[in-house]
Design a protein around this motif. Sequence first.
Motif, PDB file in Angstrom:
ATOM      1  N   GLU A  64      74.902  87.607  74.589  1.00  0.00           N
ATOM      2  CA  GLU A  64      75.399  86.380  73.933  1.00  0.00           C
ATOM      3  C   GLU A  64      76.763  86.586  73.300  1.00  0.00           C
ATOM      4  OE1 GLU A  64      71.251  84.022  73.017  1.00  0.00           O
ATOM      5  OE2 GLU A  64      72.334  84.875  71.331  1.00  0.00           O
ATOM      6  N   LYS A  65      77.007  87.796  72.797  1.00  0.00           N
ATOM      7  CA  LYS A  65      78.313  88.068  72.168  1.00  0.00           C
ATOM      8  C   LYS A  65      79.367  88.434  73.212  1.00  0.00           C
ATOM      9  CE  LYS A  65      77.228  87.099  68.074  1.00  0.00           C
ATOM     10  NZ  LYS A  65      77.715  85.821  67.612  1.00  0.00           N
ATOM     11  N   LYS A  66      78.950  88.459  74.490  1.00  0.00           N
ATOM     12  CA  LYS A  66      79.868  88.736  75.603  1.00  0.00           C
ATOM     13  C   LYS A  66      80.624  90.055  75.422  1.00  0.00           C
ATOM     14  CE  LYS A  66      80.672  83.919  76.954  1.00  0.00           C
ATOM     15  NZ  LYS A  66      79.847  83.186  75.971  1.00  0.00           N
ATOM     16  N   LEU A  67      79.894  91.066  74.994  1.00  0.00           N
ATOM     17  CA  LEU A  67      80.549  92.362  74.784  1.00  0.00           C
ATOM     18  C   LEU A  67      80.611  93.110  76.111  1.00  0.00           C
ATOM     19  CD1 LEU A  67      78.822  93.305  71.420  1.00  0.00           C
ATOM     20  CD2 LEU A  67      81.061  92.252  71.781  1.00  0.00           C
ATOM     21  N   SER A  68      81.708  93.773  76.333  1.00  0.00           N
ATOM     22  CA  SER A  68      81.897  94.508  77.577  1.00  0.00           C
ATOM     23  C   SER A  68      80.861  95.632  77.667  1.00  0.00           C
ATOM     24  CB  SER A  68      83.308  95.090  77.600  1.00  0.00           C
ATOM     25  OG  SER A  68      83.310  96.283  78.342  1.00  0.00           O
ATOM     26  N   LYS A  69      80.295  95.799  78.871  1.00  0.00           N
ATOM     27  CA  LYS A  69      79.262  96.832  79.074  1.00  0.00           C
ATOM     28  C   LYS A  69      79.811  98.223  78.770  1.00  0.00           C
ATOM     29  CE  LYS A  69      75.495  95.057  81.554  1.00  0.00           C
ATOM     30  NZ  LYS A  69      75.316  94.204  82.715  1.00  0.00           N
ATOM     31  N   LYS A  70      81.129  98.343  78.867  1.00  0.00           N
ATOM     32  CA  LYS A  70      81.741  99.656  78.595  1.00  0.00           C
ATOM     33  C   LYS A  70      81.751  99.965  77.094  1.00  0.00           C
ATOM     34  CE  LYS A  70      85.072  99.280  82.175  1.00  0.00           C
ATOM     35  NZ  LYS A  70      86.367  98.627  82.132  1.00  0.00           N
ATOM     36  N   SER A  71      81.535  98.918  76.285  1.00  0.00           N
ATOM     37  CA  SER A  71      81.675  99.135  74.840  1.00  0.00           C
ATOM     38  C   SER A  71      80.368  99.587  74.172  1.00  0.00           C
ATOM     39  CB  SER A  71      82.188  97.857  74.162  1.00  0.00           C
ATOM     40  OG  SER A  71      81.191  96.859  74.226  1.00  0.00           O
TER      41      SER A  71
END
Length: 203
Positions: free
Chosen positions: A93-100
């Motif tokens: 939901e927060k659209k955080l990059s999978k790399k993060s």
Amino acid sequence: MKSKKALQKALYGVREFDRPKIMAEQYCTLAEIASDLIWKAFMLGDIEDKHIADLGAGTGILGIGCILMGAKKAWFVEQDSDCISALQTNLIEKKLSKKSYEIVQGDIRNFNTHTDTVIMNPPFGTKDTHADKGFLKKAIDVAPVVYSFHKSETFQFIKAFTNDNHLAITHIWNYKWQLKPTMGHHKKRLEQIGVVAVRLEKK
Ligand code: SAH
């Protein structure tokens, strides 16, 4: 996030535990308090471009806040599979990059990745008196700087722990924590407890 207000607003949307488990002492950190501590840590240079571990991550509010403040990567360590699903939803939901981020499902005892900063709201040790000690030991094993919430009444224990382990308490912040009446034994009234957040550093 350019301001503490913006961070707080973003953290309001983070979903909490569906059914908090009393024995695991699952208390979600409130958005106001999470954003306040993360902002302080950010201003002290402990978040931006850093590797962060959120031990006992629950549904992830602390680690998510760190990523929103520019952490390079956050490790979410949590043993409860119900929490992990809520955490995954929050990250999407927060659209955080999978790399993060990385989710590590399991006991914090088995987590051995070295990071720059630990930020955690461990079980307060009300049900299991040694729970917070295990968290502090692990935290200081995996990072040189630790931010941790504790019940104010256990502050003497924290002080003794830091003395025994050659740690310095560099900062102390006091909060009032409103427990939501979601747990069985809090049903009757809203309970407010004193919580202290500390910043620890290896001497
Ligand atoms: N950090 C979250 C949740 C705090 S509650 C927040 O601030 O909102 C503490 C969390 O630690 C719970 O989700 C519980 O399931 C988890 N936990 C307790 N003991 C643990 C252990 N030994 N290993 C991993 N997670 C643990």
